[in-house]
Motif scaffolding. Sequence first.
Motif, PDB file in Angstrom:
ATOM      1  N   MET A 197       0.826  -1.210   0.000  1.00 36.74           N
ATOM      2  CA  MET A 197       0.000   0.000   0.000  1.00 36.74           C
ATOM      3  C   MET A 197       0.863   1.264   0.000  1.00 36.74           C
ATOM      4  SD  MET A 197      -3.240  -0.803   0.044  1.00 36.74           S
ATOM      5  CE  MET A 197      -4.358  -2.124   0.509  1.00 36.74           C
ATOM      6  N   PRO A 198       0.377   2.330  -0.622  1.00 39.13           N
ATOM      7  CA  PRO A 198       1.099   3.615  -0.577  1.00 39.13           C
ATOM      8  C   PRO A 198       1.043   4.216   0.818  1.00 39.13           C
ATOM      9  CG  PRO A 198      -1.027   3.855  -1.678  1.00 39.13           C
ATOM     10  CD  PRO A 198      -0.834   2.384  -1.455  1.00 39.13           C
ATOM     11  N   ALA A 199       1.838   5.247   1.032  1.00 49.06           N
ATOM     12  CA  ALA A 199       1.951   5.856   2.363  1.00 49.06           C
ATOM     13  C   ALA A 199       0.635   6.457   2.838  1.00 49.06           C
ATOM     14  CB  ALA A 199       3.049   6.929   2.348  1.00 49.06           C
ATOM     15  N   ASP A 200      -0.218   6.887   1.914  1.00 47.09           N
ATOM     16  CA  ASP A 200      -1.480   7.501   2.324  1.00 47.09           C
ATOM     17  C   ASP A 200      -2.596   6.479   2.530  1.00 47.09           C
ATOM     18  OD1 ASP A 200      -1.681   6.787  -0.314  1.00 47.09           O
ATOM     19  OD2 ASP A 200      -2.590   8.658  -0.999  1.00 47.09           O
ATOM     20  N   GLY A 201      -2.243   5.196   2.576  1.00 47.89           N
ATOM     21  CA  GLY A 201      -3.213   4.154   2.889  1.00 47.89           C
ATOM     22  C   GLY A 201      -3.898   3.597   1.661  1.00 47.89           C
ATOM     23  N   GLY A 202      -5.018   2.932   1.891  1.00 45.66           N
ATOM     24  CA  GLY A 202      -5.743   2.283   0.801  1.00 45.66           C
ATOM     25  C   GLY A 202      -6.845   1.407   1.365  1.00 45.66           C
ATOM     26  N   GLU A 203      -7.232   0.412   0.596  1.00 51.59           N
ATOM     27  CA  GLU A 203      -8.308  -0.482   1.007  1.00 51.59           C
ATOM     28  C   GLU A 203      -7.865  -1.934   0.832  1.00 51.59           C
ATOM     29  OE1 GLU A 203     -13.152  -0.997   0.323  1.00 51.59           O
ATOM     30  OE2 GLU A 203     -11.938   0.167  -1.077  1.00 51.59           O
ATOM     31  N   LEU A 204      -8.171  -2.733   1.840  1.00 53.46           N
ATOM     32  CA  LEU A 204      -7.840  -4.158   1.817  1.00 53.46           C
ATOM     33  C   LEU A 204      -9.135  -4.933   2.045  1.00 53.46           C
ATOM     34  CD1 LEU A 204      -5.860  -6.547   1.822  1.00 53.46           C
ATOM     35  CD2 LEU A 204      -5.441  -6.106   4.242  1.00 53.46           C
ATOM     36  N   ILE A 205      -9.470  -5.801   1.100  1.00 52.15           N
ATOM     37  CA  ILE A 205     -10.720  -6.558   1.150  1.00 52.15           C
ATOM     38  C   ILE A 205     -10.414  -8.036   1.344  1.00 52.15           C
ATOM     39  CG2 ILE A 205     -12.831  -7.184  -0.096  1.00 52.15           C
ATOM     40  CD1 ILE A 205     -12.484  -4.562  -1.676  1.00 52.15           C
ATOM     41  N   LEU A 206     -11.046  -8.611   2.349  1.00 49.25           N
ATOM     42  CA  LEU A 206     -10.942 -10.040   2.629  1.00 49.25           C
ATOM     43  C   LEU A 206     -12.309 -10.641   2.318  1.00 49.25           C
ATOM     44  CD1 LEU A 206      -8.912 -12.113   3.708  1.00 49.25           C
ATOM     45  CD2 LEU A 206      -9.731 -11.624   6.011  1.00 49.25           C
ATOM     46  N   GLN A 207     -12.368 -11.539   1.333  1.00 46.21           N
ATOM     47  CA  GLN A 207     -13.653 -11.977   0.809  1.00 46.21           C
ATOM     48  C   GLN A 207     -13.736 -13.496   0.729  1.00 46.21           C
ATOM     49  OE1 GLN A 207     -15.538  -9.712  -2.534  1.00 46.21           O
ATOM     50  NE2 GLN A 207     -15.142 -11.577  -3.682  1.00 46.21           N
ATOM     51  N   ALA A 208     -14.886 -14.038   1.137  1.00 46.22           N
ATOM     52  CA  ALA A 208     -15.143 -15.485   1.051  1.00 46.22           C
ATOM     53  C   ALA A 208     -16.261 -15.727   0.054  1.00 46.22           C
ATOM     54  CB  ALA A 208     -15.525 -16.038   2.425  1.00 46.22           C
ATOM     55  N   GLY A 209     -16.147 -16.807  -0.708  1.00 46.96           N
ATOM     56  CA  GLY A 209     -17.172 -17.128  -1.694  1.00 46.96           C
ATOM     57  C   GLY A 209     -17.056 -18.558  -2.147  1.00 46.96           C
ATOM     58  N   GLN A 210     -17.795 -18.895  -3.192  1.00 52.32           N
ATOM     59  CA  GLN A 210     -17.798 -20.254  -3.727  1.00 52.32           C
ATOM     60  C   GLN A 210     -17.780 -20.186  -5.244  1.00 52.32           C
ATOM     61  OE1 GLN A 210     -20.764 -22.827  -2.024  1.00 52.32           O
ATOM     62  NE2 GLN A 210     -20.647 -24.307  -3.696  1.00 52.32           N
ATOM     63  N   THR A 211     -16.884 -20.942  -5.878  1.00 50.94           N
ATOM     64  CA  THR A 211     -16.747 -20.969  -7.328  1.00 50.94           C
ATOM     65  C   THR A 211     -16.565 -22.401  -7.794  1.00 50.94           C
ATOM     66  OG1 THR A 211     -15.699 -18.781  -7.322  1.00 50.94           O
ATOM     67  CG2 THR A 211     -15.416 -20.126  -9.298  1.00 50.94           C
ATOM     68  N   ASN A 212     -17.477 -22.868  -8.659  1.00 53.26           N
ATOM     69  CA  ASN A 212     -17.363 -24.211  -9.237  1.00 53.26           C
ATOM     70  C   ASN A 212     -17.133 -25.278  -8.169  1.00 53.26           C
ATOM     71  OD1 ASN A 212     -17.629 -23.118 -11.833  1.00 53.26           O
ATOM     72  ND2 ASN A 212     -15.436 -22.754 -11.989  1.00 53.26           N
ATOM     73  N   GLN A 213     -17.995 -25.283  -7.165  1.00 46.68           N
ATOM     74  CA  GLN A 213     -17.931 -26.272  -6.091  1.00 46.68           C
ATOM     75  C   GLN A 213     -16.619 -26.220  -5.323  1.00 46.68           C
ATOM     76  OE1 GLN A 213     -20.705 -28.025  -5.276  1.00 46.68           O
ATOM     77  NE2 GLN A 213     -21.594 -26.745  -6.877  1.00 46.68           N
ATOM     78  N   GLN A 214     -15.993 -25.062  -5.291  1.00 46.01           N
ATOM     79  CA  GLN A 214     -14.782 -24.861  -4.503  1.00 46.01           C
ATOM     80  C   GLN A 214     -14.958 -23.638  -3.615  1.00 46.01           C
ATOM     81  OE1 GLN A 214     -11.879 -24.833  -7.884  1.00 46.01           O
ATOM     82  NE2 GLN A 214     -10.796 -26.345  -6.668  1.00 46.01           N
ATOM     83  N   ALA A 215     -14.408 -23.727  -2.405  1.00 47.42           N
ATOM     84  CA  ALA A 215     -14.392 -22.564  -1.526  1.00 47.42           C
ATOM     85  C   ALA A 215     -13.361 -21.571  -2.048  1.00 47.42           C
ATOM     86  CB  ALA A 215     -14.062 -22.987  -0.107  1.00 47.42           C
TER      87      ALA A 215
END
Length: 286
Positions: A197-215
């Motif tokens: 991330m740059p010095a002025d910060g940013g956004e971090l997304i932690l995401q859970a889902g399901q795709t083609n019968q896989q976590a």
Amino acid sequence: MLGQLWCVSLATGAVLVAVFVAVLLVRVARLRRRVRRAIVRLRQIHQRQTTRLLSRARRAERLAEVGTLTGGLAHEIKNPLSTVQLNLQLLQEDISPDNPAYPRIVNRLATVQREAGRLRDILDDFLRYAGKIELQRQRVDLNLLLEELADFFAPQAQAQRVQLRLRKHPAPLLASVDPRLIKQAVLNLMLNALQAMPADGGELILQAGQTNQQARIDVIDTGPGIPPEVVGKIFQAYYSTKKGGTGLGLAMTHRIVEEHGGTIAVTTEVGKGTDFTVLLPIEPAL
């Protein structure tokens, strides 16, 4: 007259039967072609899977052999290194503050101690990477696992002015995993994202889902992205673009995911950010 009608009926019936048989034969021929194509596809899929599994087995075998040899060497290095660190500490205690060169000597000793400590950390990371991984599998809801990680990581993200967001799957996302190792793998990705991330910060997304019968677990950042010439190297051991980095974080994550029978991929765009995607076998419903 009746005989003629009877003959006509027989002829018509024969024609209908012939037409029916012809249509049936055409459909059977089409079905055979479909079956043959399906068999060919299944054989190709089986061959690719077999090749991938054999490649993974050979890679694991080579890694185990290298780990055994170099692990012993690393242990042999750590022993005298510990002695060096201890004697540096004792030497610093023995130096008199009245010595005119005291500040310079203390600074040099501190530098040597710091570098010795860094070398010890590198050896510890290597031993964890090269050592044998034994999975302690449990039936885990990945939603809850990511929630625990987000709670743990939030203060560190806030300290760098990074906004951490958690997006959970709407239903329980069950997988048979070693929770400690999966947490380590995802945490490595989160640390990597935070450092990008740059010095002025940013956004971090932690995401859970399901795709083609896989976590599916995504770690998404709004950092500078990864240059195309670097993307193919990021999972290699000891490859790092960060000053002071050991280059084992992403390599360790890759290994942990593979040990679980999963895959990891990266999607990145320079100037916009990066998305690391982990796919794990999903736990079938009971």
